[in-house]
Design an enzyme around this catalytic site. Structure first.
Site, PDB file in Angstrom:
ATOM      1  N   ASP A  11      16.872 -47.204 -37.954  1.00  9.25           N
ATOM      2  CA  ASP A  11      16.085 -46.144 -37.308  1.00  9.25           C
ATOM      3  C   ASP A  11      16.868 -44.840 -37.180  1.00  9.25           C
ATOM      4  O   ASP A  11      16.389 -43.773 -37.553  1.00  9.25           O
ATOM      5  CB  ASP A  11      15.648 -46.567 -35.897  1.00  9.25           C
ATOM      6  CG  ASP A  11      14.491 -47.566 -35.930  1.00  9.25           C
ATOM      7  OD1 ASP A  11      13.780 -47.634 -36.947  1.00  9.25           O
ATOM      8  OD2 ASP A  11      14.304 -48.268 -34.916  1.00  9.25           O
ATOM      9  N   ARG A  32      22.114 -47.294 -20.446  1.00  7.69           N
ATOM     10  CA  ARG A  32      21.399 -46.096 -20.903  1.00  7.69           C
ATOM     11  C   ARG A  32      21.738 -44.820 -20.130  1.00  7.69           C
ATOM     12  O   ARG A  32      21.923 -43.770 -20.743  1.00  7.69           O
ATOM     13  CB  ARG A  32      19.888 -46.337 -20.907  1.00  7.69           C
ATOM     14  CG  ARG A  32      19.426 -47.313 -21.997  1.00  7.69           C
ATOM     15  CD  ARG A  32      19.795 -46.821 -23.386  1.00  7.69           C
ATOM     16  NE  ARG A  32      19.247 -47.672 -24.435  1.00  7.69           N
ATOM     17  CZ  ARG A  32      19.878 -48.673 -25.032  1.00  7.69           C
ATOM     18  NH1 ARG A  32      21.121 -48.965 -24.677  1.00  7.69           N
ATOM     19  NH2 ARG A  32      19.306 -49.378 -25.973  1.00  7.69           N
TER      20      ARG A  32
HETATM   21  N1  ARG Z   1      14.074 -55.540 -21.693  1.00  6.55           N
HETATM   22  C1  ARG Z   1      15.390 -55.013 -21.487  1.00  6.55           C
HETATM   23  C2  ARG Z   1      15.309 -53.686 -20.779  1.00  6.55           C
HETATM   24  O1  ARG Z   1      14.291 -53.086 -20.700  1.00  6.55           O
HETATM   25  C3  ARG Z   1      16.176 -54.924 -22.775  1.00  6.55           C
HETATM   26  C4  ARG Z   1      15.790 -53.821 -23.669  1.00  6.55           C
HETATM   27  C5  ARG Z   1      16.563 -53.812 -24.942  1.00  6.55           C
HETATM   28  N2  ARG Z   1      16.462 -52.542 -25.589  1.00  6.55           N
HETATM   29  C6  ARG Z   1      16.419 -52.395 -26.903  1.00  6.55           C
HETATM   30  N3  ARG Z   1      16.344 -51.176 -27.344  1.00  6.55           N
HETATM   31  N4  ARG Z   1      16.415 -53.400 -27.739  1.00  6.55           N
HETATM   32  O2  ARG Z   1      16.301 -53.235 -20.275  1.00  6.55           O
END
Ligand code: ARG
Length: 426
Positions: free
Chosen positions: A34, A115
């Site tokens: 991506d 994040r």
């Molecule tokens: N469900 C988890 C969250 O919202 C993990 C997300 C994983 N993110 C990803 N871009 N694969 O924190």
């Protein structure tokens, strides 16, 4: 009107970039399909320069030299790599430990904790590299877009963001075609083997855990296939011998592992390694995303599965009944805020102040026994334990604890409940 302006819908939010004003973009680059497609696509469609940033949060098996080389080859002005493991462990994972943070009863928040730091670093690098816009690879369906854009909009109101995956309307096939057309290298598992087009799992990981989404995971009645577990040993393959480890805490901070004093990052890595070997830390989780979707995730979070229960146990031992009753509600609130992308919300800081205060007493050692997928508390010791063996003992009578005082206590303690019972059963 330039090409760029004509082909983009008008922004919905104040922090979204106006295509005509995008000159230099800071791209959060992972080296995957991506963001590699994005690196080219931004140069093409916005006629903008791109500076890449790759953040090391302790995700295993990453070759940063390869990522930098790839970014340069795809036209990036520069590709910065920052090792943010220390900051991540100290400023993000540690508060989560002190808050015993689990969202939805099972998710230790590793992605949600990562994040805001990644986005904060993006802001720093955007500013120091003269970028006007930050681009990231999140889709429009997840929590990560919320966490990243809320951070950028909070910390850097002068910057704008773009999220190409939300708008470019390319499916996987088209992305692969775009990549082929623009000389972007594709790993064979991304394109699918010769036999078929098996898309990979969607993975995110750092030193606090790893998530997998997509493929059969979206079928709720599909039990986990073995190949999803790349970090934690499947419990049925774990050693036949149990192993007991001791984790030492000082004021809520894990500082020792099996008698050896360690820096936080090293300790988290050691905990992950031992727990993973014993099959500890697998969570098959149904989750309420902040954007309204309910989804299933497979988590492998060995370090969290060992350290959170150990911390919680020690905290329980040194706190009073009232503190223990109270803290759970604040922990849930903390986990929810962080999950929901509101890391910078003042309430989180207020809650941290409480967590810090409680953790002043959280000093001591917890023994955890690991065996085939389970980690269980087996020993506890603390100079601050609100515990007196002589008082609690069945062997002793009398002493400081007056058993003859108990009937009077029970009479008053149950007074209102007894009155109410009588009224309702007249
Ligand atoms: N469900 C988890 C969250 O919202 C993990 C997300 C994983 N993110 C990803 N871009 N694969 O924190």
């Amino acid at each position: 009107m330039s090409d760029a302006e004509q082909s983009f819908p008008p922004p919905t939010a104040s922090y979204e970039a106006d295509p005509g004003n995008v000159q230099r973009v800071l791209l959060l680059y992972s080296g995957g399909l991506d963001t590699s497609v994005m690196l080219k696509w931004i140069q093409d469609r916005y006629e903008a320069e791109v500076v890449c940033l790759t953040v090391n949060l302790g995700q295993p098996g990453e070759d940063y030299a390869v990522i930098v080389e790839k970014a340069r080859r795809l036209g990036a002005l520069e590709c910065h790599v920052v090792d943010a493991r220390e900051e991540f462990a100290r400023e993000y994972v540690l508060p989560a430990i002190k808050a015993n943070a689990l969202y939805g009863g099972g998710y230790p928040l590793f992605t949600a904790l990562g994040r805001p730091l990644i986005a904060k670093l993006a802001v720093d690098y955007a500013r120091s590299n003269g970028c006007d816009t930050i681009a990231h690879g999140c889709t429009g369906k997840g929590n990560d877009q919320v966490r990243i854009e809320a951070t950028v909009a909070t910390l850097a109101p002068e910057l704008r963001t773009i999220a190409p995956v939300r708008s470019w309307q390319m499916g996987r096939e088209e992305e692969i075609a775009y990549a082929r057309e623009h000389g972007i290298p594709i790993k064979s598992h991304q394109a699918g083997g010769t036999g078929g087009e098996i898309a990979p799992y969607s993975i995110d990981d750092n030193l606090w855990g790893r998530s997998s989404e997509g493929r059969w995971i979206e079928e709720l009645d599909h039990a986990p296939e073995d190949d999803v577990f790349q970090l934690v040993t499947r419990p049925e393959l774990a050693p036949d011998e149990a192993e007991t480890v001791e984790i030492e805490f000082e004021r809520g901070v894990p500082v020792g592992f099996d008698g050896e004093r360690m820096e936080l990052v090293a300790l988290l890595e050691r905990a992950a390694e031992v727990a993973a070997r014993h099959g500890v830390g697998i969570v098959d989780h149904i989750e309420d995303r902040i954007v309204g979707l309910k989804v299933r995730d497979i988590y492998e979070a060995p370090a969290a599965a060992l350290l959170l229960p150990a911390h919680q146990e020690l905290e329980k031992l040194v706190c009073t009944i009232h503190q223990n009753q109270f803290k759970g509600g604040l922990e849930r609130q903390w986990a929810y805020l962080v999950y929901a992308g509101l890391w910078w919300e003042p309430l989180r800081g207020d809650l941290d102040a409480y967590m810090e205060s409680v953790n002043e007493q959280v000093t001591g050692t917890i023994g955890m026994k690991l065996y085939k997928g389970h980690a269980r508390v087996v020993t506890r010791s603390s100079p601050n334990a609100v515990y007196d063996q002589a008082l609690a003992s069945f062997g002793e009578s009398g002493g400081l604890f007056s058993q003859t005082a108990s009937p009077g206590f029970i009479e008053l303690w149950s007074l209102q409940s007894r009155m109410a019972w009588r009224l309702r059963n007249r």
